[in-house]
Design a protein around this motif. Structure first.
Motif, PDB file in Angstrom:
ATOM      1  N   ARG A  42      87.618   3.980  34.268  1.00 10.93           N
ATOM      2  CA  ARG A  42      87.347   5.218  35.000  1.00 10.93           C
ATOM      3  C   ARG A  42      86.974   6.323  34.019  1.00 10.93           C
ATOM      4  NH1 ARG A  42      91.819   3.030  37.571  1.00 10.93           N
ATOM      5  NH2 ARG A  42      93.206   4.197  36.180  1.00 10.93           N
ATOM      6  N   ARG A  43      86.201   7.300  34.515  1.00 12.95           N
ATOM      7  CA  ARG A  43      85.862   8.441  33.677  1.00 12.95           C
ATOM      8  C   ARG A  43      85.744   9.685  34.547  1.00 12.95           C
ATOM      9  NH1 ARG A  43      79.589   7.213  31.876  1.00 12.95           N
ATOM     10  NH2 ARG A  43      78.717   6.985  33.967  1.00 12.95           N
ATOM     11  N   ALA A  44      85.945  10.845  33.923  1.00 11.35           N
ATOM     12  CA  ALA A  44      85.908  12.113  34.644  1.00 11.35           C
ATOM     13  C   ALA A  44      84.479  12.636  34.711  1.00 11.35           C
ATOM     14  CB  ALA A  44      86.803  13.132  33.943  1.00 11.35           C
ATOM     15  N   VAL A  45      84.129  13.270  35.840  1.00 11.01           N
ATOM     16  CA  VAL A  45      82.826  13.906  36.008  1.00 11.01           C
ATOM     17  C   VAL A  45      83.037  15.315  36.539  1.00 11.01           C
ATOM     18  CG1 VAL A  45      81.506  11.788  36.364  1.00 11.01           C
ATOM     19  CG2 VAL A  45      82.605  12.867  38.318  1.00 11.01           C
ATOM     20  N   PHE A  46      82.125  16.223  36.169  1.00  6.21           N
ATOM     21  CA  PHE A  46      82.221  17.625  36.557  1.00  6.21           C
ATOM     22  C   PHE A  46      80.823  18.134  36.862  1.00  6.21           C
ATOM     23  CE2 PHE A  46      82.184  22.145  35.531  1.00  6.21           C
ATOM     24  CZ  PHE A  46      83.248  22.604  36.286  1.00  6.21           C
ATOM     25  N   GLN A  47      80.679  18.933  37.941  1.00  2.00           N
ATOM     26  CA  GLN A  47      79.357  19.405  38.341  1.00  2.00           C
ATOM     27  C   GLN A  47      79.381  20.875  38.732  1.00  2.00           C
ATOM     28  OE1 GLN A  47      77.858  17.042  41.563  1.00  2.00           O
ATOM     29  NE2 GLN A  47      78.159  15.104  40.507  1.00  2.00           N
ATOM     30  N   PHE A  48      78.335  21.605  38.306  1.00  2.05           N
ATOM     31  CA  PHE A  48      78.002  22.893  38.905  1.00  2.05           C
ATOM     32  C   PHE A  48      77.047  22.566  40.041  1.00  2.05           C
ATOM     33  CE2 PHE A  48      79.005  23.892  34.483  1.00  2.05           C
ATOM     34  CZ  PHE A  48      79.948  24.897  34.652  1.00  2.05           C
ATOM     35  N   VAL A 205      73.787  20.756  37.683  1.00  5.24           N
ATOM     36  CA  VAL A 205      73.939  20.370  36.283  1.00  5.24           C
ATOM     37  C   VAL A 205      75.204  19.541  36.200  1.00  5.24           C
ATOM     38  CG1 VAL A 205      74.268  21.162  33.919  1.00  5.24           C
ATOM     39  CG2 VAL A 205      72.783  22.443  35.460  1.00  5.24           C
ATOM     40  N   LYS A 206      75.086  18.335  35.687  1.00  8.34           N
ATOM     41  CA  LYS A 206      76.194  17.386  35.713  1.00  8.34           C
ATOM     42  C   LYS A 206      76.690  17.116  34.308  1.00  8.34           C
ATOM     43  CE  LYS A 206      77.353  13.096  38.101  1.00  8.34           C
ATOM     44  NZ  LYS A 206      76.820  12.051  38.979  1.00  8.34           N
ATOM     45  N   LEU A 207      77.976  17.342  34.085  1.00  4.77           N
ATOM     46  CA  LEU A 207      78.596  17.102  32.787  1.00  4.77           C
ATOM     47  C   LEU A 207      79.467  15.859  32.878  1.00  4.77           C
ATOM     48  CD1 LEU A 207      79.265  18.058  29.890  1.00  4.77           C
ATOM     49  CD2 LEU A 207      81.128  19.409  30.878  1.00  4.77           C
ATOM     50  N   PHE A 208      79.192  14.864  32.027  1.00  9.46           N
ATOM     51  CA  PHE A 208      79.971  13.635  31.992  1.00  9.46           C
ATOM     52  C   PHE A 208      81.076  13.815  30.946  1.00  9.46           C
ATOM     53  CE2 PHE A 208      75.714  12.674  33.379  1.00  9.46           C
ATOM     54  CZ  PHE A 208      75.910  11.866  34.484  1.00  9.46           C
ATOM     55  N   LEU A 209      82.231  14.252  31.416  1.00 15.85           N
ATOM     56  CA  LEU A 209      83.308  14.627  30.503  1.00 15.85           C
ATOM     57  C   LEU A 209      83.772  13.468  29.639  1.00 15.85           C
ATOM     58  CD1 LEU A 209      85.487  16.904  32.839  1.00 15.85           C
ATOM     59  CD2 LEU A 209      83.927  17.608  31.031  1.00 15.85           C
ATOM     60  N   GLY A 210      83.880  12.278  30.235  1.00 15.53           N
ATOM     61  CA  GLY A 210      84.341  11.128  29.471  1.00 15.53           C
ATOM     62  C   GLY A 210      83.407  10.814  28.312  1.00 15.53           C
ATOM     63  N   ASP A 211      82.090  10.811  28.579  1.00 13.33           N
ATOM     64  CA  ASP A 211      81.119  10.545  27.519  1.00 13.33           C
ATOM     65  C   ASP A 211      81.110  11.670  26.488  1.00 13.33           C
ATOM     66  OD1 ASP A 211      80.247   8.088  28.454  1.00 13.33           O
ATOM     67  OD2 ASP A 211      78.783   8.982  29.789  1.00 13.33           O
ATOM     68  N   PHE A 212      81.296  12.904  26.946  1.00 11.79           N
ATOM     69  CA  PHE A 212      81.319  14.037  26.012  1.00 11.79           C
ATOM     70  C   PHE A 212      82.491  13.914  25.040  1.00 11.79           C
ATOM     71  CE2 PHE A 212      82.597  18.392  24.880  1.00 11.79           C
ATOM     72  CZ  PHE A 212      81.420  18.828  24.295  1.00 11.79           C
TER      73      PHE A 212
END
Length: 232
Positions: A42-48, A205-212
């Protein structure tokens, strides 16, 4: 000359073995299936999540942010919060005694739970079907000709928003996306529902927190295409 039984192979069996070897080699030479982006963890995702609607002839924006969890690269779920950036002109009859020339607008905000399924994509892009269920409040604001303003008490509103969305990764940890769908508002009275229901279209705009986090912890280059190119 006598042929040993250990070295004798019938022609038909030999052809079958050669055919099987050829198929196995061909399959091994094919690139891995990238129809879906599969992740073991699993990984976290965050979006504006900026949404727009055309309501009663006016283009209005709904500002939002949402975050959640993605697993196996195909399912996402989480929560978001949204707020109407401007008022929506209403079509409801104004209360008796309202001065002529009074202007009224509906405003709303809501909290939403969402689920999303990715049905096609690869490392670079994807197409998905998000669904949001929300609950919040709305009120009507009256602007009188003499400059006075009156606001009604808040009422409960429920939102159902099915849509289709796509995104494209610029780098491994960030991407941009767009989509469209429909918002169905469920509220007390027909007029508020009509004023807040309608077609939606959005950009994000989508930020892939896990990959970051992985990029930062691994001291990798921040602006790189690593991990986005198709596997040969």
């Amino acid at each position: 000359m006598k042929i040993s039984a250990l070295t004798y192979v019938p022609c038909s069996s030999l052809l079958l073995l050669l055919g099987a070897s050829r198929v196995a080699y061909s399959n091994a030479a094919l690139p891995p299936d990238s129809t879906f982006v599969r992740q073991a963890h699993r990984r976290a995702v965050f979006q504006f999540d900026q949404r727009f609607s055309i309501l009663n002839g006016k283009v209005v924006g709904i500002n939002g942010v949402k975050g959640g969890i993605e697993w196996r690269g195909r399912w996402r779920a989480g929560v978001g919060v949204y707020r109407l950036s401007g008022g929506v002109p209403t079509r409801a009859a104004q209360p008796e005694g309202t001065p002529p020339g009074t202007h009224d607008e509906v405003r709303f905000r809501y909290l939403a739970a969402y689920g999303e399924y990715v049905f096609i994509g690869n490392q670079r892009w994807e197409l998905s079907t998000p669904l949001q269920l929300g609950a919040g409040s709305y009120y009507t604001k009256y602007y009188f000709p003499d400059g006075g303003v009156r606001r009604t008490s808040k009422e409960v509103i429920y939102m159902l928003e099915p849509s289709v969305a796509a995104h494209y990764r610029i780098f491994r940890w960030v991407g941009v996306g767009a989509g469209g769908g429909y918002r169905q508002a469920l509220a007390a009275g027909e007029a508020p529902e009509d004023d807040m229901s309608g077609i939606i279209f959005f950009g994000r705009v989508k930020l892939f927190l896990g990959d970051f986090v992985k990029v930062v912890r691994g001291h990798e280059r921040l602006f790189t295409q690593q991990g986005l190119k198709p596997t040969n």
